[in-house]
Design a protein around this motif. Structure first.
Motif, PDB file in Angstrom:
ATOM      1  N   ARG A   1      36.687 -66.893   9.575  1.00  0.00           N
ATOM      2  CA  ARG A   1      35.661 -67.922  10.100  1.00  0.00           C
ATOM      3  C   ARG A   1      36.163 -68.434   8.417  1.00  0.00           C
ATOM      4  O   ARG A   1      36.453 -70.106   8.482  1.00  0.00           O
ATOM      5  N   PHE A   2      36.417 -68.270   6.940  1.00  0.00           N
ATOM      6  CA  PHE A   2      36.821 -68.716   5.519  1.00  0.00           C
ATOM      7  C   PHE A   2      38.078 -69.264   5.843  1.00  0.00           C
ATOM      8  O   PHE A   2      38.634 -70.369   5.527  1.00  0.00           O
ATOM      9  N   ALA A   3      38.696 -69.492   6.372  1.00  0.00           N
ATOM     10  CA  ALA A   3      40.144 -69.376   6.323  1.00  0.00           C
ATOM     11  C   ALA A   3      40.076 -70.504   7.576  1.00  0.00           C
ATOM     12  O   ALA A   3      41.593 -71.563   7.240  1.00  0.00           O
ATOM     13  N   ARG A   4      39.369 -70.361   8.168  1.00  0.00           N
ATOM     14  CA  ARG A   4      38.801 -71.834   9.657  1.00  0.00           C
ATOM     15  C   ARG A   4      38.641 -73.060   8.438  1.00  0.00           C
ATOM     16  O   ARG A   4      39.284 -74.057   8.664  1.00  0.00           O
ATOM     17  N   THR A   5      37.816 -72.583   7.880  1.00  0.00           N
ATOM     18  CA  THR A   5      37.087 -73.982   7.583  1.00  0.00           C
ATOM     19  C   THR A   5      38.008 -74.456   6.218  1.00  0.00           C
ATOM     20  O   THR A   5      38.222 -75.487   5.548  1.00  0.00           O
ATOM     21  N   HIS A   6      38.705 -73.672   5.843  1.00  0.00           N
ATOM     22  CA  HIS A   6      39.707 -74.149   4.692  1.00  0.00           C
ATOM     23  C   HIS A   6      41.853 -73.753   4.455  1.00  0.00           C
ATOM     24  O   HIS A   6      42.180 -73.341   3.509  1.00  0.00           O
ATOM     25  N   ARG A   7      41.777 -73.801   6.002  1.00  0.00           N
ATOM     26  CA  ARG A   7      42.745 -73.226   6.343  1.00  0.00           C
ATOM     27  C   ARG A   7      44.325 -73.936   5.665  1.00  0.00           C
ATOM     28  O   ARG A   7      45.102 -73.840   5.185  1.00  0.00           O
ATOM     29  N   ARG A   8      43.824 -75.666   5.120  1.00  0.00           N
ATOM     30  CA  ARG A   8      45.098 -76.338   4.666  1.00  0.00           C
ATOM     31  C   ARG A   8      44.454 -76.024   3.484  1.00  0.00           C
ATOM     32  O   ARG A   8      45.825 -76.157   3.084  1.00  0.00           O
ATOM     33  N   VAL A   9      44.035 -75.465   2.372  1.00  0.00           N
ATOM     34  CA  VAL A   9      43.638 -75.385   1.074  1.00  0.00           C
ATOM     35  C   VAL A   9      44.839 -73.627   1.065  1.00  0.00           C
ATOM     36  O   VAL A   9      45.126 -73.449   0.319  1.00  0.00           O
ATOM     37  N   LEU A  10      44.344 -73.127   1.903  1.00  0.00           N
ATOM     38  CA  LEU A  10      44.823 -71.803   2.096  1.00  0.00           C
ATOM     39  C   LEU A  10      46.334 -72.027   1.715  1.00  0.00           C
ATOM     40  O   LEU A  10      47.227 -71.328   1.196  1.00  0.00           O
TER      41      LEU A  10
ATOM     42  N   VAL B   1      44.618 -61.105  12.699  1.00  0.00           N
ATOM     43  CA  VAL B   1      43.033 -61.845  12.610  1.00  0.00           C
ATOM     44  C   VAL B   1      43.136 -63.072  11.907  1.00  0.00           C
ATOM     45  O   VAL B   1      42.767 -63.985  12.183  1.00  0.00           O
ATOM     46  N   LEU B   2      43.568 -63.363  10.388  1.00  0.00           N
ATOM     47  CA  LEU B   2      43.982 -64.292   9.781  1.00  0.00           C
ATOM     48  C   LEU B   2      45.363 -65.062  10.323  1.00  0.00           C
ATOM     49  O   LEU B   2      45.196 -66.262   9.669  1.00  0.00           O
ATOM     50  N   LEU B   3      46.646 -64.529  10.146  1.00  0.00           N
ATOM     51  CA  LEU B   3      47.725 -65.762  10.175  1.00  0.00           C
ATOM     52  C   LEU B   3      47.544 -66.714  11.571  1.00  0.00           C
ATOM     53  O   LEU B   3      48.111 -67.124  10.709  1.00  0.00           O
ATOM     54  N   PRO B   4      46.944 -65.966  12.165  1.00  0.00           N
ATOM     55  CA  PRO B   4      47.115 -67.289  13.091  1.00  0.00           C
ATOM     56  C   PRO B   4      45.991 -69.044  13.150  1.00  0.00           C
ATOM     57  O   PRO B   4      46.266 -69.853  12.919  1.00  0.00           O
ATOM     58  N   VAL B   5      44.832 -68.259  11.798  1.00  0.00           N
ATOM     59  CA  VAL B   5      44.301 -69.176  11.782  1.00  0.00           C
ATOM     60  C   VAL B   5      45.022 -70.187  10.880  1.00  0.00           C
ATOM     61  O   VAL B   5      45.131 -71.675  10.940  1.00  0.00           O
ATOM     62  N   ILE B   6      45.701 -69.841  10.013  1.00  0.00           N
ATOM     63  CA  ILE B   6      46.388 -70.436   8.621  1.00  0.00           C
ATOM     64  C   ILE B   6      48.030 -71.173   9.379  1.00  0.00           C
ATOM     65  O   ILE B   6      48.480 -72.022   9.310  1.00  0.00           O
TER      66      ILE B   6
ATOM     67  N   SER C   1      36.439 -83.206  -5.043  1.00  0.00           N
ATOM     68  CA  SER C   1      37.681 -84.775  -4.740  1.00  0.00           C
ATOM     69  C   SER C   1      38.535 -84.054  -5.228  1.00  0.00           C
ATOM     70  O   SER C   1      39.376 -83.940  -4.399  1.00  0.00           O
ATOM     71  N   GLY C   2      38.656 -82.385  -5.724  1.00  0.00           N
ATOM     72  CA  GLY C   2      39.446 -81.382  -5.424  1.00  0.00           C
ATOM     73  C   GLY C   2      40.257 -80.962  -4.341  1.00  0.00           C
ATOM     74  O   GLY C   2      40.938 -80.779  -3.819  1.00  0.00           O
ATOM     75  N   ARG C   3      38.783 -80.682  -3.522  1.00  0.00           N
ATOM     76  CA  ARG C   3      38.538 -79.968  -2.507  1.00  0.00           C
ATOM     77  C   ARG C   3      39.325 -80.679  -1.391  1.00  0.00           C
ATOM     78  O   ARG C   3      40.415 -80.921  -0.903  1.00  0.00           O
ATOM     79  N   ARG C   4      38.910 -82.013  -1.558  1.00  0.00           N
ATOM     80  CA  ARG C   4      40.037 -83.657  -0.515  1.00  0.00           C
ATOM     81  C   ARG C   4      41.374 -83.568  -0.942  1.00  0.00           C
ATOM     82  O   ARG C   4      42.325 -83.596   0.173  1.00  0.00           O
ATOM     83  N   LEU C   5      41.779 -83.255  -2.206  1.00  0.00           N
ATOM     84  CA  LEU C   5      42.630 -83.456  -1.939  1.00  0.00           C
ATOM     85  C   LEU C   5      43.550 -83.043  -2.300  1.00  0.00           C
ATOM     86  O   LEU C   5      44.712 -82.965  -2.000  1.00  0.00           O
TER      87      LEU C   5
ATOM     88  N   MET D   1      36.261 -71.496  -4.570  1.00  0.00           N
ATOM     89  CA  MET D   1      36.180 -71.504  -2.993  1.00  0.00           C
ATOM     90  C   MET D   1      36.810 -70.153  -2.617  1.00  0.00           C
ATOM     91  O   MET D   1      36.264 -69.272  -2.099  1.00  0.00           O
ATOM     92  N   TYR D   2      37.146 -69.501  -3.793  1.00  0.00           N
ATOM     93  CA  TYR D   2      37.399 -67.473  -3.411  1.00  0.00           C
ATOM     94  C   TYR D   2      36.066 -66.850  -3.763  1.00  0.00           C
ATOM     95  O   TYR D   2      36.172 -65.713  -2.941  1.00  0.00           O
ATOM     96  N   GLU D   3      35.304 -67.125  -4.466  1.00  0.00           N
ATOM     97  CA  GLU D   3      34.306 -66.439  -5.044  1.00  0.00           C
ATOM     98  C   GLU D   3      33.142 -66.677  -3.407  1.00  0.00           C
ATOM     99  O   GLU D   3      32.452 -65.575  -2.866  1.00  0.00           O
TER     100      GLU D   3
END
Length: 228
Positions: free
Chosen positions: A93-102, A160-165, A15-19, A62-64
């Motif tokens: 790829r991790f940043a792509r999946t979790h970009r809104r969280v990051l 590499v990462l900044l465009p994803v987020i 739930s935390g990941r969703r909210l 998520m970080y682990e």
């Protein structure tokens, strides 16, 4: 079969990941979390103690995931440059999946939320240290040009990462839904990530003369490479 207590832990973390991307540290309440997970508020406090402790556990879990994949890339057989290429691709790829969280963690940290700031302070040295060591090894192998370490790592992270987020956050914030298909194809697809990693690393290759020797005049004009 999983223990019921473990199932409750995981339900709350799910739930935390969703909210979290929508509510952030300040907006997420124990009541909202418990309701979304379908558990009693008392069980939330039993398993996590406080909202801040829950947020720490959520972000760390998520970080682990990311750091585990990064470490595996660094340990694989092959050159340091190849390991660096795989590590950067895995992080993207991790940043792509979790970009809104990051993006939300970054926003919370910039707004002074203690949990988010503590998260960055505790974890940034871990993945940056691993990347810096891979770059040091690649430079020693003659695969990367000599640059100050922080200049080099900031360039790679930005390329590499900044465009994803950043671009994803910009499109979300401005409501440019029509641009999302192009963004997904041209910026965050596997092919786009791999191409960006290759371009970024190519820009850091040593100059040709430094790698293969400098062309010099010999035998009345015939050219050869010194140091070859």
């Amino acid at each position: 079969m999983a223990r019921p207590s473990r199932q409750i832990d995981q339900a709350l973390l799910d739930s935390g990941r969703r909210l979290y991307p929508r509510l952030g540290c300040a907006g997420m309440s124990v009541r909202t979390l418990a309701a979304d997970a379908g558990v009693n508020q008392a069980m939330f406090h039993y398993h996590f103690g406080s909202k801040d402790d829950f947020l720490r556990a959520l972000l760390q879990s998520m970080y682990e995931e990311m750091f585990g994949a990064l470490s595996a890339a660094a340990r694989q057989d092959g050159s340091a440059l190849l390991s660096l290429r795989h590590a950067l691709g895995g992080m993207a790829r991790f940043a792509r999946t979790h970009r809104r969280v990051l993006a939300r963690v970054w926003t919370d940290a910039m707004s002074g939320q203690t949990v988010a700031r503590d998260f960055f302070a505790a974890n940034a040295p871990r993945h940056l240290g691993l990347l810096l060591e891979l770059m040091r090894q690649a430079q020693a192998d003659g695969e990367l040009r000599e640059l100050p370490p922080l200049q080099r790592v900031s360039y790679l992270m930005g390329a590499v990462l900044l465009p994803v987020i950043f671009i994803a956050g910009l499109l979300d914030a401005t409501g440019q839904a029509a641009l999302m298909p192009g963004f997904e194809r041209q910026v965050i697809s596997d092919a786009a990530i791999d191409a960006r990693v290759d371009l970024a690393l190519a820009a850091l290759h040593p100059p040709r003369a430094a790698r293969r020797g400098t062309l010099v005049q010999v035998d009345g004009g015939r050219k050869a490479r010194s140091g070859a």
